[in-house]
Design an enzyme around this catalytic site. Sequence first.
Site: not given
Length: 420
Positions: A62, A107-109, A148
Amino acid sequence: MTDIYAGPVFEMALTQFHRIADRLELPDGQRSRLLYPKKAMTISCPIHLDSGEVAVFQGYRVQHHLTLGPTKGGTRFAPNVDIGEVAALAVWMSWKCALAGLPYGGAKGGITVDPRQLSLRELEALSRRYMQEMIPFVGPHIDVMAPDMGTNEQVMAWFMDTYSMHQGRTVSEIVTGKPVSAGGITGRREATGLGTAHLIERAMQSINLDPGKCTAVIQGFGNVGSVTALELVRRGVKVIGVSDHTACYVDKRGLDIEALDRYATVNGHLSDFSSELLSDPKELLTMECDVLVPAAMERVIDAHTARRLKCRIIAEAANGPTTPDADDVLDAERPEILVIPDILCNSGGVIVSYFEWVQGLQQVFWNRDTVVAKLCELLDDAFSKVISKASSEKISYRFAAITIGVQRIMDAKQSRGLFP
């Protein structure tokens, strides 16, 4: 649109945002533009297992906004990853970057997988497949990945190599959190924990606590929690309780954090470190201490837990550990507790990631002392801004931190206008 991101974690981010938006008196159209992600990708990642079978894992990414620069954010491999959680983390990352003054959107995934169930070969195959699927959507000036939960320097090296092979040249700046030998920066691995400990020390100064007379409890003993513990001990704080997903240990005389860290590094968990010090993990958050550091998962402090806390400082090393209803309790009933909000407390990681990104773009390299000095300078600036706003407007530190972040993004969007 909220149905796309349905889930308790995104609902939490939504509640936080609308409280700020109400204060700023934002119209609905402006709220939607500031809150909802610019892009959300879902992908399938098929790989060959060691057994010869094919397994398909669901992946996500995202990108919240690109107004201030490329998006930036971690990639987590965990069993509970879903699009709603990833979207919330991207929103929080946007506020975090804006608060720190970094030229990024959030952002993050992630991939829905338990990486502990994969062999090293399977983990590499999955990491490379994920990056391969993401190549059309990412780039050093579009979206920069980082580690992460469940990922590490090695996964970032595989990401970088996969992207670089596609480009036909080494592109080290496509990810941060890489090994130093592959273009990483010294100090990145410990940056989040070091930053958390630095801000705890600043918070202690603000309420006249002597670190040498203070105790701390840390929930989560991964990279962030363990480094925070080590740094607090170095500052004279006695760490009396720690836990991870396998065990919880308490010693009112002070735990041997260096021994715990060595054990966790070798074994990957805390289980079986000690039988004498074992304690109930359900009671860890409400232990009497000066500093409570939730460094594990989201939503671990709810309203019920907030009323039972026995600490002076909450340092949110994890993302979203405190629910909005717990915030209500802390604001109304527990004014003696100082909360260092997550978008400030754990921002050390993205700040040093920014340094690594700049280092990769410019091929200019800094030593660890320079990195730490620059990190503390940016953290001190953000902390001072949050204290000033909270004091002048009589609002909580969380409210102040999110307001600063949202305001900066809003100002940038308004000045750029709406295309076409």
